[in-house]
Design a protein around this motif. Structure first.
Motif, short mmCIF file in Angstrom:
data_model
loop_
_atom_site.label_atom_id
_atom_site.label_comp_id
_atom_site.label_asym_id
_atom_site.label_seq_id
_atom_site.Cartn_x
_atom_site.Cartn_y
_atom_site.Cartn_z
N GLY A 153 43.52 -69.19 29.90
CA GLY A 153 43.93 -68.44 29.52
C GLY A 153 43.03 -66.88 29.80
O GLY A 153 43.41 -65.89 29.88
N LEU A 154 41.56 -66.54 29.27
CA LEU A 154 40.82 -65.80 29.80
C LEU A 154 40.87 -65.64 31.30
O LEU A 154 41.01 -64.36 31.97
N GLY A 155 41.19 -66.02 31.86
CA GLY A 155 41.86 -65.94 33.66
C GLY A 155 42.38 -65.72 34.32
O GLY A 155 42.42 -64.59 35.18
N LEU A 156 43.64 -65.85 33.64
CA LEU A 156 44.92 -65.54 33.64
C LEU A 156 45.05 -63.67 32.92
O LEU A 156 45.33 -62.69 33.01
N ALA A 157 43.88 -63.23 31.81
CA ALA A 157 43.85 -62.38 31.18
C ALA A 157 43.33 -61.61 32.58
O ALA A 157 43.67 -60.31 32.48
N LEU A 158 42.36 -62.08 32.63
CA LEU A 158 41.01 -61.15 34.37
C LEU A 158 42.36 -60.94 34.96
O LEU A 158 42.40 -59.52 35.65
N LEU A 159 43.25 -61.32 35.92
CA LEU A 159 44.37 -61.23 36.27
C LEU A 159 44.87 -59.90 36.41
O LEU A 159 45.44 -59.38 36.77
N ALA A 160 45.69 -60.68 34.86
CA ALA A 160 46.54 -59.33 34.28
C ALA A 160 45.86 -57.76 34.45
O ALA A 160 46.20 -56.99 34.90
N ALA A 161 43.98 -58.18 34.35
CA ALA A 161 43.41 -56.78 34.05
C ALA A 161 43.12 -55.60 35.29
O ALA A 161 43.60 -55.07 35.15
N ALA A 162 43.54 -57.25 36.42
CA ALA A 162 43.45 -56.66 37.55
C ALA A 162 44.18 -56.29 38.33
O ALA A 162 44.24 -54.84 39.08
N GLY A 163 45.59 -57.01 37.67
CA GLY A 163 46.95 -56.13 38.67
C GLY A 163 47.02 -54.50 37.88
O GLY A 163 47.61 -54.10 38.30
N PHE A 164 46.80 -54.09 36.28
CA PHE A 164 46.72 -53.26 35.43
C PHE A 164 45.44 -52.18 36.20
O PHE A 164 46.13 -50.90 36.43
N ALA A 165 44.06 -53.12 36.55
CA ALA A 165 43.03 -51.85 37.22
C ALA A 165 43.89 -51.20 39.01
O ALA A 165 43.33 -50.13 39.22
N THR A 166 44.87 -51.73 39.54
CA THR A 166 45.02 -52.28 41.02
C THR A 166 46.18 -50.39 40.53
O THR A 166 46.41 -49.76 41.50
N LEU A 167 47.29 -50.99 39.88
CA LEU A 167 47.98 -50.03 39.64
C LEU A 167 47.63 -48.61 39.48
O LEU A 167 47.98 -48.03 39.94
N THR A 168 46.41 -48.55 38.08
CA THR A 168 45.96 -47.80 38.00
C THR A 168 45.59 -46.57 38.98
O THR A 168 45.13 -45.57 38.93
N LEU A 169 44.61 -47.30 39.44
CA LEU A 169 44.20 -46.44 41.62
C LEU A 169 44.51 -46.23 41.99
O LEU A 169 44.81 -45.12 42.75
N ILE A 170 45.67 -47.58 42.56
CA ILE A 170 46.81 -47.56 43.91
C ILE A 170 47.76 -45.49 42.95
O ILE A 170 48.04 -44.74 43.88
#
Length: 289
Positions: A153-170
């Motif tokens: 669950g933590l791994g998938l939550a970190l993947l979700a965080a990476a997706g949101f962070a990338t969305l924020t940056l681009i």
């Protein structure tokens, strides 16, 4: 790029509105899942499809046009894929850990990832705001009793965080108007997520309460919230945008206490106070955009 005070105030207000509206989306999505008997992935698919549909209709009725350039098409495909990744990973993390752990990890890790991806060293005010945000989230959302499969669950939550962070940056460098990006990006994300969610069933009971929840979830905490978020990011630093997302769990916690009688512990209220203080520092002394 220098940003004047009125522009900064408008961008900060847009980010605050987005974070608060996201907080109502968690409650609406939870109610929709319970009353319609939908899997969280199906709720996420309906959220993106309906939100994208509402926003697209608004764009077209107000004279907007479909994207025609290759650059716009690439941006929308990227945004849609990140929407789908974020939603699917987050709800999968919830199912394997818990709402509190998945939310804390996703929302807490996203601003850290955005900060690390930056080309400049963050100021001490940004680092202080970031530290306060993480501490506040732990106090607000951490519960000692967690189910099995926590590491997955933590791994998938970190993947979700990476997706949101990338969305924020681009999206910090806009190609289309924020509402157009939201409209077509949500539609693309919903289409990409639908095959993944279909295995759990997408049948929707045609009842007034269920349809009202679907419409609210799509229109307010999705179409309106993401449009406000992307508009705020146009003139705000991406780190501030990621930090604003912590208003989602804060709003959800306060609304749960007010509307559903859920009692917050002293620890949780302390966490809420720390979150508000950390965000105030971020808005008062933001990184230059």
């Amino acid at each position: 790029m220098s940003v004047d005070l009125p522009t900064r105030a408008r961008s900060s207000a847009a980010l605050v509105i987005a974070g608060v509206l996201w907080g109502t989306g968690g409650l609406a999505g939870s109610l929709l899942g319970q009353r319609a008997g939908l899997h969280p992935l199906a709720v996420a698919a309906y959220r993106l499809l309906v939100g994208g549909g509402f926003a697209t209709l608004f764009v077209l009725l107000n004279g907007g046009a479909l994207p025609r350039t290759a650059q716009a098409a690439k941006r929308l495909l990227a945004v849609g894929a990140l929407f789908a990744l974020f939603q699917a990973s987050y709800f999968a993390a919830v199912s394997l850990s818990s709402v509190s752990i998945a939310t804390m990890t996703t929302i807490g890790a996203a601003p850290v990832m955005v900060t690390l991806a930056g080309t400049r060293r963050p100021s001490r005010w940004t680092l202080g705001s970031l530290a306060g945000t993480l501490a506040g989230l732990v106090l607000l959302r951490w519960t000692p009793d967690e189910p099995a499969h926590l590491l997955a669950g933590l791994g998938l939550a970190l993947l979700a965080a990476a997706g949101f962070a990338t969305l924020t940056l681009i999206t910090a460098k806009p190609v289309l108007e924020p509402l157009s990006t939201t409209a077509f990006g949500c539609l693309v994300g919903g289409i990409l997520l639908t095959p993944v969610a279909s295995w759990a069933g997408l049948a929707l009971p045609l009842r007034v309460d269920v349809l009202a929840l679907v419409c609210y979830l799509g229109a307010v905490p999705t179409a309106l919230a993401y449009a406000a978020y992307l508009r705020g990011l146009a003139t705000a630093h991406p780190v501030l945008g990621a930090l604003s997302a912590v208003l989602e769990p804060l709003t959800a916690a306060v609304l749960s206490a007010l509307l559903f009688g859920e009692r917050l512990s002293v620890q949780a209220w302390c966490g809420a106070a720390v979150l508000v203080a950390a965000l105030a520092v971020g808005y008062w002394r933001p990184e230059p955009a």
